[in-house]
Design a protein around this motif. Structure first.
Motif, short mmCIF file in Angstrom:
data_model
loop_
_atom_site.label_atom_id
_atom_site.label_comp_id
_atom_site.label_asym_id
_atom_site.label_seq_id
_atom_site.Cartn_x
_atom_site.Cartn_y
_atom_site.Cartn_z
N GLY A 16 0.80 -1.21 0.00
CA GLY A 16 0.00 0.00 0.00
C GLY A 16 0.84 1.26 0.00
O GLY A 16 0.36 2.34 -0.38
N PHE A 17 2.10 1.13 0.44
CA PHE A 17 3.00 2.29 0.41
C PHE A 17 4.10 2.08 -0.62
O PHE A 17 4.45 2.98 -1.37
N VAL A 18 4.65 0.89 -0.66
CA VAL A 18 5.70 0.54 -1.62
C VAL A 18 5.07 -0.09 -2.85
O VAL A 18 4.15 -0.90 -2.74
N GLU A 19 5.54 0.28 -4.03
CA GLU A 19 5.00 -0.26 -5.28
C GLU A 19 5.43 -1.71 -5.50
O GLU A 19 6.56 -2.09 -5.17
N LYS A 20 4.53 -2.50 -6.07
CA LYS A 20 4.94 -3.78 -6.62
C LYS A 20 5.40 -3.49 -8.04
O LYS A 20 4.60 -3.22 -8.93
N LEU A 44 11.71 1.76 -11.19
CA LEU A 44 10.39 2.40 -11.28
C LEU A 44 9.72 2.50 -9.90
O LEU A 44 8.58 2.94 -9.80
N GLN A 45 10.44 2.09 -8.88
CA GLN A 45 9.92 2.16 -7.52
C GLN A 45 9.76 3.62 -7.07
O GLN A 45 10.40 4.51 -7.63
N ARG A 46 8.91 3.87 -6.10
CA ARG A 46 8.86 5.19 -5.48
C ARG A 46 10.27 5.55 -5.01
O ARG A 46 10.96 4.73 -4.42
#
Length: 403
Positions: A16-20, A44-46
């Protein structure tokens, strides 16, 4: 070994906070290598790198009292931004100590996320030592980039995602600097599938963990120098080394030339922008650092994409020269009207595109009445450059090829 249950809990914590991030088949790279190569896009991660996973997981697991104290970290950039954005999410103070040579992109990115930035030291280890002192002085909680079980578990969630998407991977390639990523990823993968092969990749300019792996005990480096600043760690961690010795099957190294080629390849062929540390896995594949069977399924972690624009420009320019797509020549002409026109016509006859011209008539190294013309050309490969050379010779020009 990092416990699989802790990694699974970390995945729930950061969800919910970190992108898959995507884990996609790289068609061109696969065709080139004769294997099924999948790229895990942590670029492409936050914040543009995987470090947010471990940082958020550790901060989320702090007690309310410790959160109130605030956190501090030492980082060359990616861990810094991971800590900064996680601290902002929890509304707590964050101080980041970064080496003085950290790329501006990473410094400004960290500040933009609300952290206080202190530039100190020539490398990560010097920044780390100062951060430890500052933490004691200010009463801050230190968020270690790799020597922490919550951080390692957070990084291990990458392997969970990869194996969810492609369960039958044969190889997993992971970059190694301090070893936090390798600790979590290798521990996770081996507990799910003991037969999977884990290939660790380090930079030759930062050999501490590679040397330690080979000797079976921590060996620190005297200095580090590599374009892969995200894995530019001088000292080997006994904690992460123990995980790597237990779970990594093979450890290889790539040099800066190989890393730069991989960055350029990913940019051109796969349309992916990565930093040096993020490219080492692909560099290992492109330069055959380990052997595998044809048709093998290989997962590669692109650990980050926060490359300095100036560094990217240097890599592109050098890459164009090495692949015969740019050349620079120097020609001495009689300094009279029309002399330059004749030269440009000769180049035009070879279909060479001029991108830069320097005209020098004042140098003390040339005769009076002469001028030295330095021309940079766009070309289409080695054969095209040979055609340019032949066109100049056919028109009677004496020249030197500078680049």
């Amino acid at each position: 070994m990092v416990d699989l249950n802790k990694i699974v809990r970390a995945k729930r914590m950061i969800s919910g906070f970190v992108e898959k991030t995507p884990f996609s088949l790289a068609s061109k790279l696969s065709a080139l290598l004769g294997a099924e190569v999948y790229l895990k896009g942590e670029n492409l991660q936050r914040t543009g790198a995987y470090k947010i996973r471990g940082a958020y997981n550790m901060i989320a697991n702090l007690s309310g009292e410790d959160k109130a104290k605030g956190v501090i970290a030492a980082s060359a950039g990616n861990h810094a931004q991971g800590v900064a954005i996680s601290a902002r999410e929890f509304g707590i103070r964050a101080v980041i100590v970064m080496p003085e040579a950290t790329p501006l992109l990473k410094v400004s990115g960290t500040r933009d996320l609300g952290a206080e930035v202190i530039l100190k030291g020539d490398n990560f280890d010097e920044a780390y030592a100062y951060a430890r002192e500052f933490a004691d002085k200010e009463g801050l909680i230190f968020v270690h980039p790799f020597d922490n079980e919550f951080v390692q578990a957070g990084q291990g969630t990458i392997a969970l995602e990869m194996l969810e998407d492609v369960p039958n991977l044969d190889y997993m390639i992971v970059p190694v600097g301090g070893g936090g990523l390798a600790s979590g990823v290798a521990s996770c993968a081996k507990q799910i599938n003991p037969d999977i092969k884990i290939i660790a990749v380090g930079a030759k300019g930062a050999p501490a963990m590679f040397d330690s792996f080979r000797s079976g005990k921590p060996i620190n480096s005297k200095s580090v120098k590599t374009i892969a600043d995200g894995i530019s760690v001088r000292d080997a961690s006994p904690v992460t080394l123990s995980h790597i010795l237990e779970n990594v099957d093979e450890f290889v190294q790539v040099d800066d030339e190989e890393i730069a080629e991989a960055i350029l390849y990913l940019l051109e062929a796969q349309k992916i922008v990565v930093e040096g540390a993020g490219a080492v896995g692909v560099a290992a594949l492109l330069h055959s650092k380990f052997s595998y069977k044809k048709g093998t399924k290989i997962g590669v972690i692109l650990s980050g994409g926060n490359i300095d624009v100036q560094m990217l420009n240097v890599i592109i320019e050098k890459g164009l020269i090495k692949t015969y797509r740019k050349m620079t020549i120097s020609v001495t002409l009689v300094d009279k009207p029309g002399a330059l026109t004749g030269l440009t016509k000769a180049l035009s006859s070879a279909n060479a595109n001029i991108v830069k011209i320097d005209y020098d008539r004042f140098s003390t190294s040339i005769d009076y009445g002469d001028a030295v013309i330095t021309i940079t050309l766009e070309t289409k490969g080695k054969e095209h450059q040979n055609s340019v050379i032949q066109a100049l010779k056919a028109n009677g020009y004496e020249f030197k090829q500078i680049l």
